[in-house]
Design a protein around this motif. Structure first.
Motif, PDB file in Angstrom:
ATOM      1  N   ILE A  64     -10.383 -30.992 -29.564  1.00  0.00           N
ATOM      2  CA  ILE A  64      -9.365 -29.776 -28.439  1.00  0.00           C
ATOM      3  C   ILE A  64      -8.689 -30.132 -27.059  1.00  0.00           C
ATOM      4  O   ILE A  64      -7.243 -29.984 -26.978  1.00  0.00           O
ATOM      5  N   LEU A  65      -9.734 -30.660 -26.501  1.00  0.00           N
ATOM      6  CA  LEU A  65      -8.989 -30.921 -24.786  1.00  0.00           C
ATOM      7  C   LEU A  65      -7.947 -31.843 -25.133  1.00  0.00           C
ATOM      8  O   LEU A  65      -8.643 -32.572 -25.675  1.00  0.00           O
ATOM      9  N   ARG A  66      -7.111 -31.417 -24.629  1.00  0.00           N
ATOM     10  CA  ARG A  66      -6.241 -33.030 -23.908  1.00  0.00           C
ATOM     11  C   ARG A  66      -6.621 -33.232 -22.866  1.00  0.00           C
ATOM     12  O   ARG A  66      -5.797 -32.886 -21.133  1.00  0.00           O
ATOM     13  N   PHE A  67      -6.952 -34.561 -22.618  1.00  0.00           N
ATOM     14  CA  PHE A  67      -7.004 -35.307 -21.475  1.00  0.00           C
ATOM     15  C   PHE A  67      -6.887 -36.959 -21.232  1.00  0.00           C
ATOM     16  O   PHE A  67      -6.851 -37.084 -22.506  1.00  0.00           O
ATOM     17  N   ASP A  68      -7.232 -38.060 -20.210  1.00  0.00           N
ATOM     18  CA  ASP A  68      -6.844 -39.250 -20.482  1.00  0.00           C
ATOM     19  C   ASP A  68      -8.156 -39.962 -19.688  1.00  0.00           C
ATOM     20  O   ASP A  68      -8.115 -39.161 -18.453  1.00  0.00           O
ATOM     21  N   GLU A  76      -1.467 -32.967 -16.470  1.00  0.00           N
ATOM     22  CA  GLU A  76      -0.994 -32.714 -17.728  1.00  0.00           C
ATOM     23  C   GLU A  76      -1.790 -31.872 -18.824  1.00  0.00           C
ATOM     24  O   GLU A  76      -2.155 -31.777 -19.242  1.00  0.00           O
ATOM     25  N   ARG A  77      -3.201 -32.487 -18.117  1.00  0.00           N
ATOM     26  CA  ARG A  77      -4.531 -32.157 -18.380  1.00  0.00           C
ATOM     27  C   ARG A  77      -4.909 -30.864 -18.554  1.00  0.00           C
ATOM     28  O   ARG A  77      -4.292 -30.038 -18.207  1.00  0.00           O
ATOM     29  N   ASP A  78      -6.211 -30.627 -19.988  1.00  0.00           N
ATOM     30  CA  ASP A  78      -6.773 -29.372 -19.918  1.00  0.00           C
ATOM     31  C   ASP A  78      -7.333 -30.083 -19.101  1.00  0.00           C
ATOM     32  O   ASP A  78      -8.415 -30.504 -17.897  1.00  0.00           O
ATOM     33  N   ARG A  79      -8.023 -28.085 -18.234  1.00  0.00           N
ATOM     34  CA  ARG A  79      -8.924 -28.152 -17.287  1.00  0.00           C
ATOM     35  C   ARG A  79     -10.088 -27.380 -18.262  1.00  0.00           C
ATOM     36  O   ARG A  79     -10.098 -26.391 -19.136  1.00  0.00           O
ATOM     37  N   PHE A  80     -11.759 -28.301 -18.370  1.00  0.00           N
ATOM     38  CA  PHE A  80     -12.309 -27.547 -18.375  1.00  0.00           C
ATOM     39  C   PHE A  80     -13.967 -27.459 -17.431  1.00  0.00           C
ATOM     40  O   PHE A  80     -13.897 -28.363 -16.682  1.00  0.00           O
ATOM     41  N   VAL A  81     -14.149 -25.790 -17.670  1.00  0.00           N
ATOM     42  CA  VAL A  81     -15.409 -25.543 -16.507  1.00  0.00           C
ATOM     43  C   VAL A  81     -16.251 -25.778 -16.849  1.00  0.00           C
ATOM     44  O   VAL A  81     -16.534 -24.253 -17.585  1.00  0.00           O
ATOM     45  N   ALA A  98     -16.141 -39.071 -24.003  1.00  0.00           N
ATOM     46  CA  ALA A  98     -14.865 -39.124 -23.946  1.00  0.00           C
ATOM     47  C   ALA A  98     -14.692 -40.576 -23.264  1.00  0.00           C
ATOM     48  O   ALA A  98     -13.739 -40.667 -22.708  1.00  0.00           O
ATOM     49  N   GLY A  99     -15.529 -40.970 -22.458  1.00  0.00           N
ATOM     50  CA  GLY A  99     -14.986 -42.459 -22.127  1.00  0.00           C
ATOM     51  C   GLY A  99     -14.534 -41.969 -20.680  1.00  0.00           C
ATOM     52  O   GLY A  99     -14.580 -42.786 -20.159  1.00  0.00           O
ATOM     53  N   TYR A 100     -15.505 -41.110 -19.309  1.00  0.00           N
ATOM     54  CA  TYR A 100     -15.073 -40.918 -18.375  1.00  0.00           C
ATOM     55  C   TYR A 100     -16.175 -42.250 -17.857  1.00  0.00           C
ATOM     56  O   TYR A 100     -16.095 -42.243 -15.954  1.00  0.00           O
ATOM     57  N   PHE A 101     -17.163 -42.215 -18.134  1.00  0.00           N
ATOM     58  CA  PHE A 101     -18.133 -43.791 -17.596  1.00  0.00           C
ATOM     59  C   PHE A 101     -18.935 -44.093 -18.444  1.00  0.00           C
ATOM     60  O   PHE A 101     -18.951 -43.461 -19.834  1.00  0.00           O
ATOM     61  N   PRO A 102     -19.475 -45.004 -18.055  1.00  0.00           N
ATOM     62  CA  PRO A 102     -20.718 -45.740 -19.163  1.00  0.00           C
ATOM     63  C   PRO A 102     -21.047 -44.818 -19.451  1.00  0.00           C
ATOM     64  O   PRO A 102     -22.481 -44.483 -19.304  1.00  0.00           O
ATOM     65  N   GLU A 103     -21.482 -45.067 -20.636  1.00  0.00           N
ATOM     66  CA  GLU A 103     -22.948 -44.208 -21.646  1.00  0.00           C
ATOM     67  C   GLU A 103     -24.079 -44.630 -20.686  1.00  0.00           C
ATOM     68  O   GLU A 103     -25.239 -43.743 -20.709  1.00  0.00           O
TER      69      GLU A 103
END
Length: 292
Positions: A64-68, A76-81, A98-103
């Protein structure tokens, strides 16, 4: 024990609904395995709430969320709190997946000098919109973010996940009242309605029902759904992404400790660490679910 990361297809667009459901389900199953390993390795954590929220968070991050993730501050990203900020096992496993940092960084969970604190900290970790943990803070911040979007006439969406026990905080209802007054149609609140808080049931501590009527009275649209049914969650979130004139509350009926039989619906697993035998049982049950 190695827990292989499931490949992530492109979110949503171009995939059949059944494929979307299958993708979210596989990601949620992986998250459950991964967060339990994190908690056992760290010797602390909040497995009950992590497991009740996993399907909701997986649906958001992997469909669902739009982010890079390469541009975590893209305007332009969606925000999740994550308002229920103590449930970092579920949040961090999603962010890594989701790729924000290495597993591999998940192995540092709650260790000295790790970025993966017991409560999420936006100063250290990409993908965290605001620091949370003390309950009652996330929704007020999310309302402020949604007001900014309204003033700037931008189309990013704001999602916030709250625990149901957290709704006993007065700041949550102050924020809800303002959101209804402002007609914040870009704002969606998801209530992780597992009916348990630390030590007791919500209705025995400070009753929340009739919960839907409370949100309606504050000027919100309200929908209820099964918080562990991936198809139902996708349908509700798809509808939530359509243009609206009111903020939306999704009451997601969940089960604390979902997926691990001895944790399910047990307040004692609000926090705690499985012993070796319990961990082996939990992994066996989760792996059986993955192949079912």
């Amino acid at each position: 024990m190695m827990i292989p990361l499931v490949p992530v297809p492109e979110k949503g667009v171009g995939h059949s609904f059944d494929a979307r459901v299958s993708n979210v389900r596989s990601r949620a199953n992986w998250m459950r395995l991964r967060l339990l390993k994190m908690i056992v390795d760290a010797g602390q954590g909040h497995p009950g709430g992590d497991l009740s929220a996993t399907d909701i968070i997986a649906t958001l991050y992997f469909d669902i969320l739009r982010f890079d993730a390469a541009r975590p501050d893209a305007p332009e990203r969606d925000r999740f709190v994550m308002s229920k900020g103590h449930c970092t096992g579920a949040l961090y496993s999603a962010l890594a997946g989701a790729g924000y940092f290495p597993e591999v960084e998940l192995d540092s969970y709650l260790q000295p000098e790790s970025r993966l604190n017991g409560h999420p900290n936006r100063t250290y970790l990409p993908g965290v919109e605001t620091n949370t943990g003390p309950l009652g803070h996330g929704l007020p911040v999310a309302v402020g973010i949604a007001i900014a979007a309204q003033i700037d006439k931008t189309d990013y969406r704001v999602f916030v996940l709250t625990g149901d026990g957290e709704l006993q905080e007065g700041s949550m209802w102050e924020a809800a009242m303002l959101a209804g007054h402002r007609g914040l149609g870009q704002l969606t609140v998801i209530v992780d309605r597992n009916r348990l808080q630390q030590g007791a049931r919500t209705e025995d501590t400070n009753a929340l029902e009739p919960l839907a009527d409370k949100w309606l009275a504050f000027g919100w649209d309200v929908v209820e759904t099964d918080g562990h049914n991936h198809a139902g969650l996708l349908q509700v979130f798809d509808a939530a992404c359509l243009p609206r004139s009111k903020p939306l509350c999704i009451i997601a009926n969940t089960q604390k400790g979902h997926g691990v039989s001895f944790m399910e619906d047990q307040a004692s697993w609000h926090h705690g660490v499985p012993n070796a035998a319990q961990y082996a049982q939990a992994i066996a049950e989760l792996e059986a679910e993955m192949t079912a």
